[in-house]
Design an enzyme around this catalytic site. Structure first.
Site, PDB file in Angstrom:
ATOM      1  N   PRO A  88      22.497 -38.325 -46.952  1.00 35.89           N
ATOM      2  CA  PRO A  88      22.207 -36.907 -46.654  1.00 35.89           C
ATOM      3  C   PRO A  88      22.652 -35.984 -47.789  1.00 35.89           C
ATOM      4  O   PRO A  88      22.187 -34.859 -47.890  1.00 35.89           O
ATOM      5  CB  PRO A  88      23.025 -36.643 -45.393  1.00 35.89           C
ATOM      6  N   GLU A 115      29.863 -44.433 -41.838  1.00 30.80           N
ATOM      7  CA  GLU A 115      30.022 -43.055 -42.333  1.00 30.80           C
ATOM      8  C   GLU A 115      29.484 -42.906 -43.746  1.00 30.80           C
ATOM      9  O   GLU A 115      29.493 -41.826 -44.320  1.00 30.80           O
ATOM     10  CB  GLU A 115      31.510 -42.648 -42.293  1.00 30.80           C
ATOM     11  N   ARG A 153       2.197 -45.907 -52.219  1.00 39.18           N
ATOM     12  CA  ARG A 153       0.805 -45.455 -52.196  1.00 39.18           C
ATOM     13  C   ARG A 153       0.421 -44.701 -53.467  1.00 39.18           C
ATOM     14  O   ARG A 153      -0.751 -44.385 -53.683  1.00 39.18           O
ATOM     15  CB  ARG A 153       0.492 -44.627 -50.955  1.00 39.18           C
ATOM     16  N   ASP A 168      -4.176 -35.684 -52.110  1.00 44.91           N
ATOM     17  CA  ASP A 168      -3.177 -35.612 -51.034  1.00 44.91           C
ATOM     18  C   ASP A 168      -2.713 -34.194 -50.779  1.00 44.91           C
ATOM     19  O   ASP A 168      -2.756 -33.360 -51.654  1.00 44.91           O
ATOM     20  CB  ASP A 168      -1.898 -36.351 -51.482  1.00 44.91           C
TER      21      ASP A 168
HETATM   22  C1  4FV Z   1      20.143 -40.302 -44.712  1.00 47.11           C
HETATM   23  C2  4FV Z   1      19.338 -39.163 -44.815  1.00 47.11           C
HETATM   24  C3  4FV Z   1      21.178 -40.554 -43.695  1.00 47.11           C
HETATM   25  C4  4FV Z   1      24.320 -41.303 -43.300  1.00 47.11           C
HETATM   26  C5  4FV Z   1      25.389 -42.230 -42.922  1.00 47.11           C
HETATM   27  C6  4FV Z   1      23.334 -43.421 -43.001  1.00 47.11           C
HETATM   28  C7  4FV Z   1      23.037 -41.985 -42.944  1.00 47.11           C
HETATM   29  C8  4FV Z   1      24.776 -43.556 -42.676  1.00 47.11           C
HETATM   30  N1  4FV Z   1      19.801 -41.132 -45.697  1.00 47.11           N
HETATM   31  N2  4FV Z   1      18.495 -39.350 -45.875  1.00 47.11           N
HETATM   32  N3  4FV Z   1      19.330 -38.062 -44.052  1.00 47.11           N
HETATM   33  N4  4FV Z   1      21.958 -41.648 -43.883  1.00 47.11           N
HETATM   34  O1  4FV Z   1      21.319 -39.785 -42.747  1.00 47.11           O
HETATM   35  O2  4FV Z   1      18.786 -40.539 -46.378  1.00 47.11           O
HETATM   36  O3  4FV Z   1      25.348 -44.430 -43.578  1.00 47.11           O
END
Ligand code: 4FV
Length: 264
Positions: A88, A115, A153, A168
């Site tokens: 995230p 986490e 793609r 697209d």
């Molecule tokens: C996430 C997102 C995401 C966070 C902790 C996986 C999680 C756990 N990955 N974009 N939004 N990952 O939430 O890519 O490890």
């Protein structure tokens, strides 16, 4: 394009490789795909891949050693590749990022769990941190699939000749025009006349205008940070004039007379 996914749940990807355009691209060897189980690079009888966070707090953190081992193994298989951590905290994924990633020979996608991963992995082993959106998933696997799907793609030969990525949504920063197919009338609603006119010049013009109005109505944020072409400026000005006319005529005639009213 070679995709390698590092995950503690490799089975999650089995159905992903077996359907649609991704399956066809694998069979046509336009892309290759491999999953590596991070647990196979964990030491000890229990091969643990996670541990409690230093400094306390809830949840677990993915240990650096198994991740480093898995990344090194993946790099041996696809030397010319970029490592991507799905997190995230990453750069928000979009079509521009997909195009950028599609320019590499290989992508190693690290799917975190718990986490997240030990920060030292980010320092020394990660080329890109990518987020698919501002929300928290239980794992990075789904995010890895999203990235692989959008990037695959864009690889030449993955999409059939008929369907090209050029047209697209977002390919020119606008959302795509409305699509229609048979039947000509559905529950009393007809397909816009221009689309069955056979006049490709008019059809292209209509598609361009509806793409612009849909972007204006649904994603004005895309128009804001975008340099408008003279043609777009001309169309937007025409709408302003149309709107002025409606305002000045007290709105008797009704909205957007010229542009057919089923483009939303
Ligand atoms: C996430 C997102 C995401 C966070 C902790 C996986 C999680 C756990 N990955 N974009 N939004 N990952 O939430 O890519 O490890």
């Amino acid at each position: 394009m070679n995709f390698v996914v590092l995950t503690i749940f490799p089975e999650m990807f089995n159905p992903f490789w077996e359907f649609g355009i991704i399956r066809r691209a694998l069979l046509r060897k336009k892309i290759s795909a491999l999953t590596l189980n991070i647990r196979d690079f964990a030491k000890g009888k229990h091969r643990i891949t996670d541990d409690r966070p230093y400094g306390g707090g809830c949840g677990m953190v993915m240990k650096p050693e198994p991740l480093a081992g898995a990344i090194r193994a993946a790099k041996k298989k696809v030397p010319e590749s970029k490592t991507i951590l799905l997190t995230p905290q990453g750069r928000t994924f979009n079509q521009n990022v997909a195009r950028e990633l599609a320019s590499f020979d290989g992508l190693i996608l690290i799917s975190g769990r718990y986490e997240g991963v030990d920060e030292r992995i980010c320092h020394d082993y990660i080329d890109y941190e990518i987020s698919i959106g501002d929300y928290v998933l239980t794992g990075g696997e789904l995010a890895a699939m999203v990235v692989i799907d959008a990037v695959a793609r864009l690889i030449p030969g993955v999409l059939g000749s008929s369907d090209s990525a050029e047209k697209d949504s977002f390919s020119c920063g606008l959302i795509e025009h409305a699509q229609f197919t048979r039947p000509r009338t559905f529950e009393g609603e007809d397909v816009p006349e221009v689309l069955v006119s056979g006049n490709h010049g008019e059809i292209e013009k209509w598609r361009f205008e509806t793409s612009l109005i849909r972007t204006f109505l649904k994603r004005q944020d895309l128009l804001k940070n975008r340099s408008l072409s003279s043609q777009e400026i001309e169309i937007l000005k025409k709408w302003c004039r149309d709107i002025e006319k409606i305002i000045n005529s007290g709105g008797k005639r009704g909205r957007f007379s010229k542009v057919s009213n089923n483009h939303h």
